[in-house]
Design a protein around this motif. Structure first.
Motif, mmCIF file in Angstrom:
data_model
loop_
_atom_site.group_PDB
_atom_site.id
_atom_site.type_symbol
_atom_site.label_atom_id
_atom_site.label_comp_id
_atom_site.label_asym_id
_atom_site.label_seq_id
_atom_site.Cartn_x
_atom_site.Cartn_y
_atom_site.Cartn_z
ATOM 1 N N THR A 296 0.683 -1.178 0.012
ATOM 2 C CA THR A 296 0.034 0.034 -0.042
ATOM 3 C C THR A 296 0.772 1.311 0.204
ATOM 4 O O THR A 296 1.672 1.396 0.892
ATOM 5 C CB THR A 296 -0.777 0.065 1.363
ATOM 6 O OG1 THR A 296 -1.814 -1.198 1.086
ATOM 7 C CG2 THR A 296 -1.860 1.214 1.179
ATOM 8 N N HIS B 84 -6.503 2.445 -7.878
ATOM 9 C CA HIS B 84 -7.270 3.142 -6.506
ATOM 10 C C HIS B 84 -8.662 2.539 -6.486
ATOM 11 O O HIS B 84 -9.015 1.860 -7.359
ATOM 12 C CB HIS B 84 -7.439 4.465 -6.613
ATOM 13 C CG HIS B 84 -6.238 5.623 -6.748
ATOM 14 N ND1 HIS B 84 -5.623 5.981 -5.796
ATOM 15 C CD2 HIS B 84 -5.400 5.839 -7.684
ATOM 16 C CE1 HIS B 84 -4.589 6.559 -6.233
ATOM 17 N NE2 HIS B 84 -4.354 6.405 -7.510
ATOM 18 N N THR B 85 -9.102 2.496 -5.423
ATOM 19 C CA THR B 85 -10.705 2.333 -5.043
ATOM 20 C C THR B 85 -11.149 3.561 -4.214
ATOM 21 O O THR B 85 -10.315 4.109 -3.381
ATOM 22 C CB THR B 85 -10.740 0.877 -4.207
ATOM 23 O OG1 THR B 85 -12.096 0.882 -3.872
ATOM 24 C CG2 THR B 85 -10.019 0.916 -3.240
ATOM 25 N N PRO C 15 -11.211 2.553 0.518
ATOM 26 C CA PRO C 15 -9.881 1.774 0.843
ATOM 27 C C PRO C 15 -9.721 0.979 2.021
ATOM 28 O O PRO C 15 -9.069 0.286 2.001
ATOM 29 C CB PRO C 15 -9.029 3.331 1.376
ATOM 30 C CG PRO C 15 -10.214 4.146 1.799
ATOM 31 C CD PRO C 15 -11.482 4.012 0.698
ATOM 32 N N ALA D 136 -10.140 -2.054 -0.720
ATOM 33 C CA ALA D 136 -8.441 -2.336 -0.731
ATOM 34 C C ALA D 136 -8.260 -3.114 0.564
ATOM 35 O O ALA D 136 -7.196 -4.055 0.293
ATOM 36 C CB ALA D 136 -7.823 -1.009 -0.923
ATOM 37 N N LEU E 165 -8.619 -3.802 -7.088
ATOM 38 C CA LEU E 165 -8.030 -2.463 -7.703
ATOM 39 C C LEU E 165 -7.235 -2.696 -9.054
ATOM 40 O O LEU E 165 -7.455 -1.788 -9.907
ATOM 41 C CB LEU E 165 -7.055 -1.796 -6.889
ATOM 42 C CG LEU E 165 -7.716 -1.384 -5.391
ATOM 43 C CD1 LEU E 165 -8.240 -2.407 -4.563
ATOM 44 C CD2 LEU E 165 -6.330 -0.403 -4.583
#
Length: 529
Positions: free
Chosen positions: A60, A86-87, A90, A348, A385
């Motif tokens: 990360t 990305h998302t 998170p 994520a 992601l």
């Protein structure tokens, strides 16, 4: 090969940032890495099955994305292939009964969700984040700046004038509050406390550690802004971008180059390094070591003519390592179907834990040398992601267990036989992974039938990969207050200097500590001429 300006020993994120920052100034840098690849804790491999791309350890990059290093180097790295996936969701917490809280990058959504958990919790979160935002310039200067420096002294003096001396001391006192005290004082909802409690583990702390409350707030602030991004195609692409940048700047990187000593020059100044094969590489301006303290002072300086000062020898003898780490990786035939519902599909990082008390219990068990009975499980979903990490329709999971004893004294659950010498054997490693897998499988409908392969790394395995991860500690040493900030790595430390002129020390064992922000590399690379 012409003589470089600087030789850098090690190739983790701090070493690469330092090399790139010096290269921007026109300095020629040689980076030497003892292993067969660069990156330190950044390592990407197909470790389960062909086509499944796993970040073995660090994955990360939120700290890097928000760092001064990225602000300075980001465009150059992006021009050389670095990109992030990305998302909007998170992180989340998932508790044993299936209840869960999802955190987004949208303040209004977060406030509404927290308010629904308990009246007043949404407003409390907004106040916390607004307050941190107001203090951000001062707080982040302390967290990431050179503490023994005129700019920091001026910043502290300015705050003392603004707040008054007593007000400033009150502010510092508030930053030292534990995560437990902070979470129980700020929020009524157990679920919201459970959301943030596991995150302090990723700073090398526990919920009862001094200043862990501030770290929980900082993490919430950071991931609401930047999320929990991963490098598209694998973290190795960040390394490739750094390597291209350093070479384009006129530097060079060499793997399989085991540095065994610092070479003295006139006046016992560091003049270069000696490799295991006998070769000597000299440097015009100095040597930078991105290694653990025992490697620098116990190995590289073992034969140096200027003796190690008594206070450094004492500091090294008292230096404490943090908890170990376990990594588990899965190749799956399909993305996980969470029993709690599709809200978790694109998150994520999901923490599986009973809550604040569960995190405290597991952390305490690990600190006492026990295998936690119910460990905190951090579940990363990289393919949510970045689908390129696995073949079409398939998925990977990245699991981190940050509460693992370096030396095992027993099993808190009483079901795993532990060797008398406390070693992490293959049998212990796999039995512990089975415990973790059972907890995870209880939340995923298609887990048991979907596992193609599993790969587990114990603390001993991590140290075998990287000599600086002593006991599998990925944070470069205990991160408690007495071994952090002004006192990292030693009580006598001043920024990144050593007792040898022309020799500097960076890495997770130095201020500002661990993480992918590259902080110590940036500070030193910015300061050197």
């Amino acid at each position: 090969m012409s003589e470089p300006d600087y030789v850098i020993v090690g190739s983790g994120i701090n070493a690469l940032v330092a090399a790139a920052m010096l290269g921007r100034k026109g300095r020629r840098v040689v980076v030497l890495e003892r292993n067969d690849r660069i990156g330190g804790c950044i390592r990407t491999e197909e470790i389960t099955a062909p086509g499944f791309v796993h970040d073995v350890m660090a994955t990360t990059f939120v700290l890097f994305l928000l760092s001064p290093a990225y602000a300075a180097l980001g465009k150059d790295l992006e021009a050389r292939g670095l990109s992030f996936s990305h998302t909007d969701t998170p992180t989340a917490v998932l508790r044993p009964d299936g209840s869960h809280v999802v955190f987004t990058k949208d303040r209004a959504r977060n406030v509404a969700a927290f308010e629904a958990l308990a009246a007043g919790d949404g407003a409390a979160f907004a106040r916390e984040m607004d307050g941190l935002g107001a203090d951000a310039s001062f707080l982040f200067a302390l967290l990431g700046g050179s503490l023994w420096s005129a700019p920091i002294f001026k910043a502290v003096a300015k705050e003392a004038l603004r707040r008054g001396p007593r007000g400033l001391m009150a502010w510092f006192g508030e930053q030292l509050v534990t995560a437990r005290a902070h979470l129980e004082g700020a929020y009524a909802s157990e679920a919201l406390r459970a959301l943030w409690a596991p995150w302090v583990l990723h700073t090398g702390l526990g919920p009862e550690s001094a200043y862990s409350g501030a770290m929980a707030r900082v993490i919430a602030f950071a991931i609401e802004i930047a999320g929990c991004p991963i490098v598209t195609g694998g973290a190795r692409n960040a390394l490739s971008a750094f390597e291209r940048l350093i070479v384009d700047q006129g530097g060079s990187i060499h793997t399989g180059a085991d540095v065994v000593g610092i070479v003295p020059g006139p006046g016992d100044r560091a003049a270069g390094v000696r490799l295991a094969g006998g070769e000597t590489i000299t440097a015009r301006r100095g040597v930078i070591c991105s290694v653990a303290p025992d490697q620098l002072y116990g190995r590289l300086l073992a034969d140096f003519p200027r003796p190690v000062p008594a206070e450094v020898t004492a500091g090294l003898a008292r230096y404490r390592w943090g908890k170990g780490n376990v990594q588990i990786h899965y190749a799956l035939s399909a993305p996980p179907r969470w029993k709690a519902g599709p809200a978790l599909d694109k998150v994520a990082l999901i923490h599986l834990t009973p809550g604040l008390d569960g995190v405290s219990r597991a952390a305490n068990e690990a600190e006492r040398g026990l295998l936690p009975a119910e460990p905190t499980i951090c579940v990363g979903q990289p393919t949510a992601l970045d689908p390129s990490r696995a073949p079409d329709g398939k998925a990977i999971l990245w699991l981190q267990l940050p509460e693992a004893p370096r030396v095992i004294k027993g099993d808190a659950a009483g079901s795993i036989d532990v060797p008398a010498d406390g070693r992490w054997t293959e049998a212990v490693r796999e039995a512990y992974a089975d415990r973790v897998e059972a907890l995870l499988a209880a939340h995923v409908e298609n887990f048991r039938d979907g596992v193609i392969a599993r790969r587990v790394y114990s603390p001993a395995d991590l140290q075998a990969m990287n000599v600086n991860l002593v006991g599998g500690d990925p944070y470069g040493g205990f991160c408690g207050l007495d071994q952090f900030f002004l006192w990292r790595p030693f009580k006598s430390s001043i920024n990144h200097r050593t007792h040898v002129d022309g020799l500097w020390h960076i890495g997770a064992s130095t201020h500002p500590g661990p993480g992918l922000g590259g902080g110590s590399g940036f500070l030193l690379g910015s300061a050197l001429k």
